[in-house]
Structures are given as C-alpha cells and as structure tokens.
Design an enzyme around this catalytic site. Structure first.
Site, PDB file in Angstrom:
ATOM      1  N   ASP A 169      10.050   7.504   0.842  1.00 47.42           N
ATOM      2  CA  ASP A 169       9.435   7.841  -0.441  1.00 47.42           C
ATOM      3  C   ASP A 169       9.158   6.561  -1.224  1.00 47.42           C
ATOM      4  O   ASP A 169      10.064   5.776  -1.507  1.00 47.42           O
ATOM      5  CB  ASP A 169      10.386   8.754  -1.212  1.00 47.42           C
ATOM      6  N   ASP A 172      -2.991  12.131  -3.012  1.00 48.03           N
ATOM      7  CA  ASP A 172      -3.184  13.568  -3.210  1.00 48.03           C
ATOM      8  C   ASP A 172      -3.508  13.819  -4.686  1.00 48.03           C
ATOM      9  O   ASP A 172      -2.731  13.439  -5.565  1.00 48.03           O
ATOM     10  CB  ASP A 172      -1.914  14.326  -2.819  1.00 48.03           C
ATOM     11  N   GLU A 175       4.700   4.965   3.840  1.00 48.06           N
ATOM     12  CA  GLU A 175       4.170   6.273   4.236  1.00 48.06           C
ATOM     13  C   GLU A 175       5.326   7.152   4.702  1.00 48.06           C
ATOM     14  O   GLU A 175       6.282   6.660   5.315  1.00 48.06           O
ATOM     15  CB  GLU A 175       3.138   6.105   5.355  1.00 48.06           C
ATOM     16  N   LYS A 211      -4.585  21.471  -9.088  1.00 49.13           N
ATOM     17  CA  LYS A 211      -4.181  22.564  -9.964  1.00 49.13           C
ATOM     18  C   LYS A 211      -3.307  22.034 -11.100  1.00 49.13           C
ATOM     19  O   LYS A 211      -2.451  21.182 -10.892  1.00 49.13           O
ATOM     20  CB  LYS A 211      -3.415  23.625  -9.172  1.00 49.13           C
ATOM     21  N   PHE A 245      -9.980   9.718   4.256  1.00 48.72           N
ATOM     22  CA  PHE A 245     -10.108  10.656   3.141  1.00 48.72           C
ATOM     23  C   PHE A 245     -11.348  10.357   2.304  1.00 48.72           C
ATOM     24  O   PHE A 245     -11.961  11.258   1.742  1.00 48.72           O
ATOM     25  CB  PHE A 245      -8.848  10.608   2.276  1.00 48.72           C
ATOM     26  N   GLU A 246     -11.716   9.081   2.227  1.00 48.26           N
ATOM     27  CA  GLU A 246     -12.918   8.702   1.494  1.00 48.26           C
ATOM     28  C   GLU A 246     -14.167   9.281   2.166  1.00 48.26           C
ATOM     29  O   GLU A 246     -15.046   9.846   1.505  1.00 48.26           O
ATOM     30  CB  GLU A 246     -13.022   7.181   1.432  1.00 48.26           C
ATOM     31  N   GLU A 249       0.853  -1.189   0.000  1.00 51.01           N
ATOM     32  CA  GLU A 249       0.000   0.000   0.000  1.00 51.01           C
ATOM     33  C   GLU A 249       0.884   1.231   0.000  1.00 51.01           C
ATOM     34  O   GLU A 249       1.766   1.383   0.847  1.00 51.01           O
ATOM     35  CB  GLU A 249      -0.935   0.032   1.207  1.00 51.01           C
TER      36      GLU A 249
END
Length: 233
Positions: free
Chosen positions: A108, A131, A81, A135, A204-205, A56
């Site tokens: 990372d 994320d 993470e 933009k 976040f969902e 994940e």
C-alpha cells in the site's frame, strides 16, 4: 491500518497471473522487489548511486514505467503497486531491458510513504491514471486528496514535483482543489498542464481515449517558502 484510517484507495482484485508473469515473479522478485519495512530506505544502498529518485504510485502493468526508466538511465525509480500480475509483468520488463534503475515495492503506497520514504528525499511522484472512484459515495477512496497530498509534499525534496494524469475530468478538478489547498505546493501551470509532457502512454490512457475522454494533467512543485525552510532544517 494506515494513518488515514481503514479506507484504502484500491481494492485488491484476484487477477489471474499468466505463466510468464508468475515465472518472472517467482524468479525475479527477490532481486528487484524491496520488502516492506518500518524503517527508512537508503537509496544509495539500493541503487548504488546518489541520483534523483522518482516514485510512481500504482504503475498498473508497468509498460510505461519500464519505458520511462529505460529512457532516463541516470534517474532512479521506485514503482509501488499492490496488484501482483502487474508486478510480475514489470519484473519481466526490468529483466528484458536490463534495467538497474528501477525497483518495486509491492505494498500500500500510503503505508510505504509513511514508514519507508524519508522526508525531503523524493524528486518527483508519478501518479498516472489512478482509480477515479466516480461515485460520490466512493470519493473518500480517491488517492489524491488531503491529508495524503500533505504527505506527498513532505516527502518531496525542494523543487520536487507531483505529476498526475487522469481521463476523468471531475477527478482532475477535485485533485486540483486538493493540491491547491496543500501548503507547500504550487501549480507549475495556471491550470491543467500540457497534455502528455513527453511521457509514454499508459494502458488506461489509451482505454480512456478510445472511450472519447480527454486527458487532464496536473504538475505541482514544492516551492513554498515554508516548505523550503523545512528542507533546510
């Protein structure tokens, strides 16, 4: 610097850890966190078995991650993470649930895949609510795009999958285009996948649903003949 230059798909935020998260991080990270290294992981050394491995990328605070691992004890999980409060939170869940099939790499994800994950070795990638970088000037920071999708495909075992979920429709359509253009991957559905696919809801969902946004899911698998040939060599 990773192989794709200095642009990263995340920004490290100095989020304050709670006392519990800090305590769990201090006490448990040496047991459940795999240090970043320049050599390949030996999964059997870590998990003590030869079961399938699912990675994940970006598990946030880790609530859904721990539930998935708890519900699937015969599958091995690695969560990647960079935000330490989430790492501390998930470490606490691992200890509380006494999970032996879930480990963490605090680094990372791009560099982890480049150096630590062997080719043709991962049964699946979970990328839940990354994320969206909405933009246009930030689209270059999006995680699910080529050439990173080529790397994901290279790391998948034959028949392995990539499961992405997002509440940002423009990102979902962008990701579909990038995955469609990735040699060796095939969409398991004609378009977007069935919503949820029996996975736990993430923080976040829920936030996206409260804001009135729909959930979009993509599932791609490594089934291309060329990819299968690479698996045999």
């Amino acid at each position: 610097m990773n192989a794709y230059g200095s642009i990263r798909s995340f920004v490290l935020r100095a989020g304050r850890m709670t006392e519990a998260q800090q305590r769990d991080y201090d006490n448990l990270s040496s047991k459940w966190c795999i240090p970043f290294s320049q050599s390949h992981i030996n999964y059997s050394d870590i998990f003590g078995n030869t079961g399938n491995v699912i990675v994940e990328i970006g598990f946030g605070m880790g609530q859904a991650t721990s539930l998935i691992a708890e519900q699937n004890p015969d599958t091995n999980y690695i969560g990647i993470e960079v935000h330490r409060p989430g790492v501390g939170r998930l470490l606490g869940e691992i200890a509380k649930k006494n999970l032996s099939n879930l480990f963490i790499i605090e680094y990372d994800a791009v560099e982890v895949l480049e150096t630590m994950i062997p080719d043709n070795s991962v049964q699946g990638f979970h990328v839940f609510f990354p994320d969206p970088w909405p933009k246009k000037k930030h689209h270059k920071r999006r995680l699910i795009k080529r050439p990173f999708t080529d790397t994901l495909c290279a790391k998948l075992a034959c028949g392995g999958f990539i499961h992405m979920a997002t509440d940002w429709e423009p990102y979902a359509r962008f990701a579909m285009e990038e995955l469609n253009a990735t040699a060796g991957l095939k969409n398991r559905y004609k378009g977007f996948a069935e919503t949820n696919l029996q996975r736990p809801e993430t923080k976040f969902e829920l936030k996206g649903k409260k804001a009135g946004r729909d959930i979009f899911e993509l599932v791609y698998e490594k089934t291309d003949e060329q990819a299968a040939e690479n698996c045999r060599t």
